[in-house]
Design an enzyme around this catalytic site. Structure first.
Site, PDB file in Angstrom:
ATOM      1  N   ARG A  51      26.102  22.301 -15.856  1.00  0.00           N
ATOM      2  CA  ARG A  51      25.545  22.495 -17.188  1.00  0.00           C
ATOM      3  C   ARG A  51      24.245  21.742 -17.419  1.00  0.00           C
ATOM      4  O   ARG A  51      23.261  22.307 -17.910  1.00  0.00           O
ATOM      5  CB  ARG A  51      26.522  22.013 -18.280  1.00  0.00           C
ATOM      6  CG  ARG A  51      27.510  23.028 -18.717  1.00  0.00           C
ATOM      7  CD  ARG A  51      28.795  22.328 -19.030  1.00  0.00           C
ATOM      8  NE  ARG A  51      29.295  21.746 -17.807  1.00  0.00           N
ATOM      9  CZ  ARG A  51      30.045  22.430 -16.932  1.00  0.00           C
ATOM     10  NH1 ARG A  51      30.419  23.631 -17.197  1.00  0.00           N
ATOM     11  NH2 ARG A  51      30.428  21.858 -15.796  1.00  0.00           N
ATOM     12  N   THR A  52      24.232  20.444 -17.119  1.00  0.00           N
ATOM     13  CA  THR A  52      23.077  19.637 -17.522  1.00  0.00           C
ATOM     14  C   THR A  52      21.826  20.093 -16.766  1.00  0.00           C
ATOM     15  O   THR A  52      20.782  20.362 -17.372  1.00  0.00           O
ATOM     16  CB  THR A  52      23.356  18.146 -17.276  1.00  0.00           C
ATOM     17  OG1 THR A  52      24.626  17.831 -17.837  1.00  0.00           O
ATOM     18  CG2 THR A  52      22.290  17.280 -17.918  1.00  0.00           C
ATOM     19  N   LYS A  80      16.745   8.782   2.963  1.00  0.00           N
ATOM     20  CA  LYS A  80      16.057   7.949   3.968  1.00  0.00           C
ATOM     21  C   LYS A  80      15.865   6.529   3.445  1.00  0.00           C
ATOM     22  O   LYS A  80      15.178   5.729   4.049  1.00  0.00           O
ATOM     23  CB  LYS A  80      14.684   8.549   4.285  1.00  0.00           C
ATOM     24  CG  LYS A  80      14.723   9.960   4.814  1.00  0.00           C
ATOM     25  CD  LYS A  80      13.283  10.452   5.031  1.00  0.00           C
ATOM     26  CE  LYS A  80      13.184  11.952   4.834  1.00  0.00           C
ATOM     27  NZ  LYS A  80      11.807  12.348   4.520  1.00  0.00           N
ATOM     28  N   ARG A 101      19.692  12.555 -13.180  1.00  0.00           N
ATOM     29  CA  ARG A 101      21.096  12.127 -13.144  1.00  0.00           C
ATOM     30  C   ARG A 101      21.282  11.265 -11.904  1.00  0.00           C
ATOM     31  O   ARG A 101      20.772  11.598 -10.830  1.00  0.00           O
ATOM     32  CB  ARG A 101      22.048  13.318 -13.092  1.00  0.00           C
ATOM     33  CG  ARG A 101      23.484  12.888 -12.845  1.00  0.00           C
ATOM     34  CD  ARG A 101      24.483  13.986 -13.034  1.00  0.00           C
ATOM     35  NE  ARG A 101      24.588  14.354 -14.439  1.00  0.00           N
ATOM     36  CZ  ARG A 101      25.505  15.204 -14.904  1.00  0.00           C
ATOM     37  NH1 ARG A 101      26.380  15.749 -14.079  1.00  0.00           N
ATOM     38  NH2 ARG A 101      25.551  15.507 -16.184  1.00  0.00           N
ATOM     39  N   HIS A 129      25.189   9.388 -21.502  1.00  0.00           N
ATOM     40  CA  HIS A 129      24.801  10.788 -21.276  1.00  0.00           C
ATOM     41  C   HIS A 129      24.221  11.302 -22.607  1.00  0.00           C
ATOM     42  O   HIS A 129      24.823  12.099 -23.310  1.00  0.00           O
ATOM     43  CB  HIS A 129      26.042  11.577 -20.864  1.00  0.00           C
ATOM     44  CG  HIS A 129      25.765  12.930 -20.275  1.00  0.00           C
ATOM     45  ND1 HIS A 129      24.513  13.536 -20.289  1.00  0.00           N
ATOM     46  CD2 HIS A 129      26.601  13.807 -19.656  1.00  0.00           C
ATOM     47  CE1 HIS A 129      24.611  14.716 -19.700  1.00  0.00           C
ATOM     48  NE2 HIS A 129      25.862  14.908 -19.308  1.00  0.00           N
TER      49      HIS A 129
HETATM   50  N1   CP Z   1      28.817  18.159 -19.357  1.00  0.00           N
HETATM   51  C1   CP Z   1      28.171  17.924 -18.196  1.00  0.00           C
HETATM   52  O1   CP Z   1      27.467  16.915 -18.043  1.00  0.00           O
HETATM   53  O2   CP Z   1      28.382  18.877 -17.242  1.00  0.00           O
HETATM   54  P1   CP Z   1      27.735  18.883 -15.788  1.00  0.00           P
HETATM   55  O3   CP Z   1      28.309  17.696 -15.039  1.00  0.00           O
HETATM   56  O4   CP Z   1      28.110  20.197 -15.189  1.00  0.00           O
HETATM   57  O5   CP Z   1      26.257  18.711 -15.954  1.00  0.00           O
END
Ligand code: CP
Length: 304
Positions: A51-52, A80, A101, A129
């Site tokens: 999703r993100t 590396k 991320r 998040h």
């Molecule tokens: N909700 C969420 O962060 O989903 P993903 O891990 O798929 O990005």
């Protein structure tokens, strides 16, 4: 140049502005199709995501921009031994904005200090998040018509669930909030969040292992996955993973206008039989994630 690492960096007014902008994008998508023409987003994902990452990418494409990046550490020079700081210093020359991320808590903050373009924290370890929280706030405001005077039940892995930590921090700034913290003993909300946010702001909360005992009081039920990837011990994960499985039977005592949210991915904690319930909002919530990320990109690039 401004980055978004922690939802607490945004004032309530700024969050409300982002929600208003996302609502305008939903209502008038054609007005935004060219806003990011010639702009590039880099998605640097050192940890898995559906999703993100994809909603960030869809957001940039729908704004007329372009996207580059990687979806796993192994396909970048991190494999590396390159540092996060060096990576973003280089990527700052290739893109106008970065979404990152990383499994290490604090990595996006370190990145924001080395980058010369805005960095968005797209999830750092079990920590924060913020764009999921913006997604959750947009969903709650669209479903309830307000972000105040609500009783929110957060259920599942409250220890490692970064989405819950950011959501509580954000919602605690709106008036009239009550929280029910529902988790197994071993997965309780960290004490620092209870102390520094709930207790310091004198917010009403109950802590329980029993979802049924609070179900009838909830306006929002925010279910979460037990975060397998954060456990040191597979046996503990297997013992705790099915602590809460939401079913139509368990919803019988819930309010008729309850909204059920989940950041997804779902594993087992919501039965698929619940998906047909009009109170289930989690797939809509995932779609709203694209619109709020469009709004955030526009604000950080100062084109809105
Ligand atoms: N909700 C969420 O962060 O989903 P993903 O891990 O798929 O990005």
């Amino acid at each position: 140049m401004r980055s978004l690492i922690d939802i607490q960096q945004l004032s309530v007014e700024e969050i409300d502005e982002l929600i208003a902008l996302a609502n305008d994008i939903i209502a008038h998508p054609d007005d935004y199709r060219e806003k990011c023409r010639y702009k590039k987003l880099a998605t640097l994902f050192f940890e898995p995501s559906t999703r993100t990452r994809l909603s960030f990418e869809a957001a940039m494409y729908e704004l007329g921009g372009q996207v580059l990046g990687f979806s796993e550490a192994q396909s970048s020079s991190a494999a590396k031994g390159e540092s996060v700081s060096d990576t973003v210093r280089v990527v700052s020359g290739y893109a106008d904005i970065i979404a990152m991320r990383h499994p290490k808590e604090g990595a996006p903050l370190v990145a924001s200090m080395a980058a010369t373009v805005p960095v968005i924290n797209a999830g750092d370890g079990g920590h924060l998040h913020p764009t999921q929280t913006l997604t959750d706030l947009l969903t709650i405001s669209r479903e309830k018509g307000r972000l105040n005077d609500l009783t929110i039940g957060v259920c599942g892995d409250l220890k490692f669930g970064r989405t819950v930590h950011s959501l509580i921090a954000a919602m605690a700034r709106y008036k009239g909030m009550r929280f029910a913290l529902i988790s197994p003993e071993e997965l309780k909300l960290p004490s620092y969040i209870k102390k520094e946010i709930l207790q310091q702001k004198h917010i009403d909360y109950v802590q329980t292992t029993d979802l049924a005992s609070v179900m009838g009081e909830l306006d929002i039920l925010y279910m979460t996955r037990v975060q397998r990837e954060r456990f040191f011990n597979e046996e503990d994960y297997l013992r705790l993973k099915d602590s809460y499985i939401l079913t139509p039977e368990k919803l019988q005592t819930a309010k008729a206008d309850l909204s059920i949210l989940h950041p997804l991915p779902r594993v087992n904690e919501i039965s698929t039989a619940v998906d047909a319930d009009p109170r289930a909002c989690y797939f809509k919530q995932a779609l709203y994630g694209k619109y709020i990320r469009m709004a955030l990109i526009l604000k950080l690039l100062e084109v809105a």
